[in-house]
Design an enzyme around this catalytic site. Structure first.
Site, PDB file in Angstrom:
ATOM      1  N   ASP A  88      -0.551 -11.034   9.338  1.00 62.97           N
ATOM      2  CA  ASP A  88       0.644 -10.440   8.723  1.00 62.97           C
ATOM      3  C   ASP A  88       1.854 -11.357   8.807  1.00 62.97           C
ATOM      4  O   ASP A  88       2.902 -11.037   8.241  1.00 62.97           O
ATOM      5  CB  ASP A  88       0.984  -9.091   9.372  1.00 62.97           C
ATOM      6  CG  ASP A  88      -0.076  -8.052   9.069  1.00 62.97           C
ATOM      7  OD1 ASP A  88      -0.092  -7.011   9.734  1.00 62.97           O
ATOM      8  OD2 ASP A  88      -0.917  -8.313   8.184  1.00 62.97           O
ATOM      9  N   CYS A 126      -6.867  -3.799  -2.564  1.00 59.60           N
ATOM     10  CA  CYS A 126      -5.423  -3.812  -2.838  1.00 59.60           C
ATOM     11  C   CYS A 126      -5.000  -5.261  -3.027  1.00 59.60           C
ATOM     12  O   CYS A 126      -5.817  -6.130  -3.265  1.00 59.60           O
ATOM     13  CB  CYS A 126      -4.667  -3.175  -1.692  1.00 59.60           C
ATOM     14  SG  CYS A 126      -4.789  -4.178  -0.235  1.00 59.60           S
ATOM     15  N   ARG A 175     -10.636  -4.923   1.221  1.00 63.79           N
ATOM     16  CA  ARG A 175     -10.322  -3.852   2.195  1.00 63.79           C
ATOM     17  C   ARG A 175     -11.448  -2.811   2.286  1.00 63.79           C
ATOM     18  O   ARG A 175     -11.255  -1.628   2.052  1.00 63.79           O
ATOM     19  CB  ARG A 175      -8.997  -3.163   1.866  1.00 63.79           C
ATOM     20  CG  ARG A 175      -7.828  -4.059   1.586  1.00 63.79           C
ATOM     21  CD  ARG A 175      -7.317  -4.843   2.764  1.00 63.79           C
ATOM     22  NE  ARG A 175      -6.740  -4.097   3.830  1.00 63.79           N
ATOM     23  CZ  ARG A 175      -5.446  -3.741   3.888  1.00 63.79           C
ATOM     24  NH1 ARG A 175      -4.660  -4.011   2.894  1.00 63.79           N
ATOM     25  NH2 ARG A 175      -4.983  -3.060   4.913  1.00 63.79           N
ATOM     26  N   PRO A 176     -12.670  -3.207   2.567  1.00 63.23           N
ATOM     27  CA  PRO A 176     -13.769  -2.230   2.687  1.00 63.23           C
ATOM     28  C   PRO A 176     -13.524  -1.288   3.878  1.00 63.23           C
ATOM     29  O   PRO A 176     -12.689  -1.587   4.742  1.00 63.23           O
ATOM     30  CB  PRO A 176     -14.986  -3.106   2.934  1.00 63.23           C
ATOM     31  CG  PRO A 176     -14.452  -4.354   3.510  1.00 63.23           C
ATOM     32  CD  PRO A 176     -13.101  -4.564   2.912  1.00 63.23           C
ATOM     33  N   LYS A 206       5.721  -0.457  12.133  1.00 59.21           N
ATOM     34  CA  LYS A 206       5.076   0.295  11.034  1.00 59.21           C
ATOM     35  C   LYS A 206       3.619   0.558  11.384  1.00 59.21           C
ATOM     36  O   LYS A 206       3.128   1.677  11.245  1.00 59.21           O
ATOM     37  CB  LYS A 206       5.146  -0.537   9.755  1.00 59.21           C
ATOM     38  CG  LYS A 206       4.216  -0.074   8.647  1.00 59.21           C
ATOM     39  CD  LYS A 206       4.332  -0.855   7.356  1.00 59.21           C
ATOM     40  CE  LYS A 206       3.415  -2.018   7.281  1.00 59.21           C
ATOM     41  NZ  LYS A 206       2.015  -1.732   6.963  1.00 59.21           N
ATOM     42  N   ASN A 207       2.933  -0.472  11.901  1.00 57.71           N
ATOM     43  CA  ASN A 207       1.483  -0.337  12.124  1.00 57.71           C
ATOM     44  C   ASN A 207       1.147   0.386  13.417  1.00 57.71           C
ATOM     45  O   ASN A 207      -0.027   0.581  13.725  1.00 57.71           O
ATOM     46  CB  ASN A 207       0.816  -1.707  12.057  1.00 57.71           C
ATOM     47  CG  ASN A 207       0.886  -2.262  10.637  1.00 57.71           C
ATOM     48  OD1 ASN A 207       1.200  -1.531   9.693  1.00 57.71           O
ATOM     49  ND2 ASN A 207       0.619  -3.539  10.479  1.00 57.71           N
ATOM     50  N   ASP A 233     -16.436   0.181   5.457  1.00 56.31           N
ATOM     51  CA  ASP A 233     -17.791   0.423   5.981  1.00 56.31           C
ATOM     52  C   ASP A 233     -17.794   0.600   7.503  1.00 56.31           C
ATOM     53  O   ASP A 233     -18.531   1.437   8.033  1.00 56.31           O
ATOM     54  CB  ASP A 233     -18.720  -0.720   5.569  1.00 56.31           C
ATOM     55  CG  ASP A 233     -18.153  -2.081   5.984  1.00 56.31           C
ATOM     56  OD1 ASP A 233     -16.972  -2.345   5.693  1.00 56.31           O
ATOM     57  OD2 ASP A 233     -18.870  -2.851   6.642  1.00 56.31           O
ATOM     58  N   ARG A 259      -3.118   2.737   1.522  1.00 55.45           N
ATOM     59  CA  ARG A 259      -4.519   2.474   1.876  1.00 55.45           C
ATOM     60  C   ARG A 259      -4.819   2.895   3.300  1.00 55.45           C
ATOM     61  O   ARG A 259      -5.870   3.413   3.611  1.00 55.45           O
ATOM     62  CB  ARG A 259      -4.782   0.974   1.751  1.00 55.45           C
ATOM     63  CG  ARG A 259      -5.352   0.508   0.488  1.00 55.45           C
ATOM     64  CD  ARG A 259      -5.849  -0.859   0.739  1.00 55.45           C
ATOM     65  NE  ARG A 259      -6.566  -0.899   2.004  1.00 55.45           N
ATOM     66  CZ  ARG A 259      -7.773  -0.384   2.190  1.00 55.45           C
ATOM     67  NH1 ARG A 259      -8.346   0.252   1.182  1.00 55.45           N
ATOM     68  NH2 ARG A 259      -8.383  -0.453   3.333  1.00 55.45           N
ATOM     69  N   ARG A 288       8.023  -1.334   1.566  1.00 58.12           N
ATOM     70  CA  ARG A 288       6.935  -0.628   2.269  1.00 58.12           C
ATOM     71  C   ARG A 288       6.999  -0.883   3.772  1.00 58.12           C
ATOM     72  O   ARG A 288       6.512  -0.082   4.568  1.00 58.12           O
ATOM     73  CB  ARG A 288       5.575  -1.109   1.739  1.00 58.12           C
ATOM     74  CG  ARG A 288       5.180  -0.550   0.394  1.00 58.12           C
ATOM     75  CD  ARG A 288       3.774  -0.941   0.029  1.00 58.12           C
ATOM     76  NE  ARG A 288       2.910  -0.799   1.195  1.00 58.12           N
ATOM     77  CZ  ARG A 288       1.818  -1.535   1.388  1.00 58.12           C
ATOM     78  NH1 ARG A 288       1.477  -2.451   0.511  1.00 58.12           N
ATOM     79  NH2 ARG A 288       1.072  -1.357   2.457  1.00 58.12           N
TER      80      ARG A 288
HETATM   81  C1  EPZ Z   1      -4.380  -3.374   9.752  1.00 61.14           C
HETATM   82  O1  EPZ Z   1      -5.053  -3.206   8.512  1.00 61.14           O
HETATM   83  C2  EPZ Z   1      -2.906  -3.517   9.394  1.00 61.14           C
HETATM   84  N1  EPZ Z   1      -2.446  -2.299   8.728  1.00 61.14           N
HETATM   85  C3  EPZ Z   1      -2.732  -4.716   8.459  1.00 61.14           C
HETATM   86  O2  EPZ Z   1      -1.328  -4.857   8.218  1.00 61.14           O
HETATM   87  C4  EPZ Z   1      -3.235  -5.966   9.177  1.00 61.14           C
HETATM   88  O3  EPZ Z   1      -3.152  -7.067   8.291  1.00 61.14           O
HETATM   89  C5  EPZ Z   1      -4.696  -5.764   9.613  1.00 61.14           C
HETATM   90  O4  EPZ Z   1      -4.807  -4.571  10.412  1.00 61.14           O
HETATM   91  C6  EPZ Z   1      -5.223  -6.941  10.422  1.00 61.14           C
HETATM   92  O5  EPZ Z   1      -4.422  -7.112  11.561  1.00 61.14           O
HETATM   93  C7  EPZ Z   1      -2.139  -1.222   9.487  1.00 61.14           C
HETATM   94  O6  EPZ Z   1      -2.266  -1.247  10.703  1.00 61.14           O
HETATM   95  C8  EPZ Z   1      -1.611  -0.024   8.751  1.00 61.14           C
HETATM   96  P1  EPZ Z   1      -8.697  -4.453   9.551  1.00 61.14           P
HETATM   97  P2  EPZ Z   1      -6.635  -2.809   8.499  1.00 61.14           P
HETATM   98  O7  EPZ Z   1      -9.536  -3.255   9.403  1.00 61.14           O
HETATM   99  O8  EPZ Z   1      -6.883  -1.836   9.581  1.00 61.14           O
HETATM  100  C9  EPZ Z   1     -12.465  -6.174   7.362  1.00 61.14           C
HETATM  101  C10 EPZ Z   1       0.616  -5.155   6.914  1.00 61.14           C
HETATM  102  O9  EPZ Z   1       1.011  -6.105   6.215  1.00 61.14           O
HETATM  103  N2  EPZ Z   1     -12.983  -4.796   7.394  1.00 61.14           N
HETATM  104  O10 EPZ Z   1      -8.435  -5.003  10.911  1.00 61.14           O
HETATM  105  O11 EPZ Z   1      -6.996  -2.441   7.124  1.00 61.14           O
HETATM  106  C11 EPZ Z   1     -11.345  -6.302   6.327  1.00 61.14           C
HETATM  107  O12 EPZ Z   1     -11.885  -6.558   5.059  1.00 61.14           O
HETATM  108  C12 EPZ Z   1      -0.843  -4.723   6.868  1.00 61.14           C
HETATM  109  O13 EPZ Z   1       1.358  -4.509   7.701  1.00 61.14           O
HETATM  110  C13 EPZ Z   1     -14.303  -4.552   7.001  1.00 61.14           C
HETATM  111  O14 EPZ Z   1     -15.035  -5.461   6.619  1.00 61.14           O
HETATM  112  O15 EPZ Z   1      -7.276  -4.208   8.857  1.00 61.14           O
HETATM  113  C14 EPZ Z   1     -10.575  -7.482   6.827  1.00 61.14           C
HETATM  114  O16 EPZ Z   1     -11.237  -8.667   6.410  1.00 61.14           O
HETATM  115  C15 EPZ Z   1      -1.655  -5.522   5.859  1.00 61.14           C
HETATM  116  N3  EPZ Z   1     -14.765  -3.280   7.026  1.00 61.14           N
HETATM  117  C16 EPZ Z   1     -10.716  -7.398   8.344  1.00 61.14           C
HETATM  118  O17 EPZ Z   1     -11.802  -6.490   8.597  1.00 61.14           O
HETATM  119  C17 EPZ Z   1     -13.992  -2.230   7.454  1.00 61.14           C
HETATM  120  O18 EPZ Z   1     -14.486  -1.082   7.498  1.00 61.14           O
HETATM  121  C18 EPZ Z   1      -9.467  -6.885   9.028  1.00 61.14           C
HETATM  122  O19 EPZ Z   1      -9.265  -5.584   8.575  1.00 61.14           O
HETATM  123  C19 EPZ Z   1     -12.658  -2.494   7.850  1.00 61.14           C
HETATM  124  C20 EPZ Z   1     -12.172  -3.781   7.814  1.00 61.14           C
END
Ligand code: EPZ
Length: 418
Positions: A305, A116, A121-122, A22-23, A124, A92, A397
């Protein structure tokens, strides 16, 4: 709202063929607007996150053809740069459409995706990365409005190796003028898959899988046919289910490297694990030893995950396990539901102390997020007696044919439409 009726206590035996990740599929679909030629992605799972992403593409003007496991996207007539708000709410991760829509139309508009079920999920890091490429960004009335007359390569350092931010920047940079370097990039296998997909379209991306990714902008990208990698989280979910229930399963279509951290823990729990090419064999008698500590970290560490599913395993392993969730703020919601099944879990912020009990008992439980829902299904499969797992919209999902695949290996599970 559908529910699963599950009669627990049955061992699991047989083969599981994993779906395409999926990812990985989601960013590949976002990348399909980077060309006006046809893109064909094989093995696309029938899950609602994918269906929502396809809806977004069609609202941008792409022609979509969908067979059981293929998606064909023709972006020739894509005209809109506005990602529909109602779909951003559903999905998202549609935020990484920003990069590819900006590259195609030099402008993009998306509603703020907001938090969510698992955390704030910021975004920035997404926005600061895009700004480094010359994107002007205005945030007003809950919308993010981006303009980029000419995307120009830059040297970008991510404060955190965010998967989505890394993908968004790559998508915006592949046709930018000059070279982009992303430092402290995420190293997940899905990013390597995105690199391979884009390079098959004529892009010049190198270094994915390491923390430094270099993208040399090119003028044009052409169509492609592509099969994404297997879903390491689906694979891990089934392996944990077999470890908890006992039995012997073989998971096919996944590189063991992509879930090495989980396999390491399962061996410590006492599971027998053999690896042959893209097949992982697991044997378990269901009586597991606990490990002292599991901490989620970015790849190649223990994946967030799989945290909920693995926490369920800890509930009936002998001993006490400390589970630390370093990636998201509220990813223990499933714990309250497991306690209704007799689990001994105390949660404080991002830490759970789990004391193993002999067996869980069946109960009526409700999913609160995708992987928490999978954890409740695993708990019900291993519990004594009957359970109902409500609100399957979450597992739908991310898991295609979930109950079908579980039944095929011996689980007593059926979906009830209510
Ligand atoms: C991806 O989400 C995956 N989703 C998530 O899988 C997975 O849990 C996550 O990566 C971590 O491996 C997809 O690939 C569609 P991140 P993503 O940006 O990209 C912080 C599932 O169950 N952060 O790596 O949203 C954030 O708050 C889903 O399949 C910022 O601070 O994850 C978090 O603490 C859930 N600012 C950390 O980074 C930002 O701009 C990891 O988030 C972006 C993220």
């Amino acid at each position: 709202m559908d529910k699963f009726m599950i009669e627990g206590g049955r061992k699991l035996f047989g083969k599981v063929e994993v779906q395409s990740a999926k990812n990985a599929v989601l960013p590949l679909l976002a990348a399909s607007v980077l060309t006006d030629e046809q893109v064909k992605i094989r093995g696309v799972p029938a899950i609602s996150d994918v269906e929502n992403m396809l809806k977004i593409l069609s609202e941008l003007g792409c022609k979509i053809k969908r067979t059981k496991d293929c998606a064909i996207i023709d972006g020739k007539n894509a005209v809109s740069h506005e990602i529909p708000a109602r779909l951003t709410k559903e999905l998202r991760s549609s935020v990484f459409m920003l990069g590819s829509v900006l590259s195609r139309f030099q402008k993009a508009k998306i509603s703020y995706p907001g938090g969510c079920d698992i955390g704030l999920r910021p975004i920035d890091l997404h926005l600061s990365g895009l700004k480094r490429l010359g994107v002007q960004i205005v945030e007003e009335n809950g919308y993010i409005i981006c303009v980029a007359e000419n995307l120009t390569g830059a040297d970008i350092l991510l404060d955190f190796p965010s998967v989505g931010a890394t993908e968004n920047i790559i998508l915006a940079a592949v046709k930018a003028k000059g070279v982009t370097v992303i430092r402290n990039a995420a190293k997940e296998p899905e990013i390597v898959d995105l690199q391979n997909f884009l390079n098959a379209m004529g892009a010049k991306v190198a270094g994915a899988g390491s923390s430094t990714i270099v993208i040399e902008g090119v003028k044009k990208l052409h169509g492609v046919e592509y099969t994404p990698i297997g879903d390491r989280i689906e694979a891990g979910t089934f392996l944990i289910a077999a470890a908890v229930c006992g039995g012997e399963i073989e998971v096919e279509g996944i590189s063991s490297e992509n879930i090495a951290a989980l396999l390491h823990k399962l061996r410590e729990n006492g599971c027998k694990i053999h690896i042959k090419n893209d097949k992982i064999y697991l044997g378990s008698d269901g009586n597991l030893k606990s490990v002292d500590l599991v901490e989620t970290t970015p790849f190649p560490g223990f994946p967030t995950d799989l945290q909920a599913q693995y926490s369920t395993l800890c509930c009936t392993a002998s001993g006490t396990t400390l589970v630390v969730e370093n990636l998201f703020e509220t990813r223990f919601k499933f714990a309250a539901e497991l306690k209704r099944m007799g689990a001994d879990i105390s949660v404080r912020d991002r830490t759970a102390v789990i004391r193993g009990v002999k067996k869980l008992h069946g109960a009526c439980v409700t999913a609160g997020d995708l992987r928490g829902g999978a954890a409740l299904v695993i708990a019900a499969l291993g519990a004594e007696g009957e359970s109902s797992v409500y609100d399957l919209s979450y597992v739908d999902r991310g898991y295609a044919d979930f109950e079908y695949k579980l039944r095929k290996i011996g689980a007593n599970i059926k979906r009830i439409h209510i």
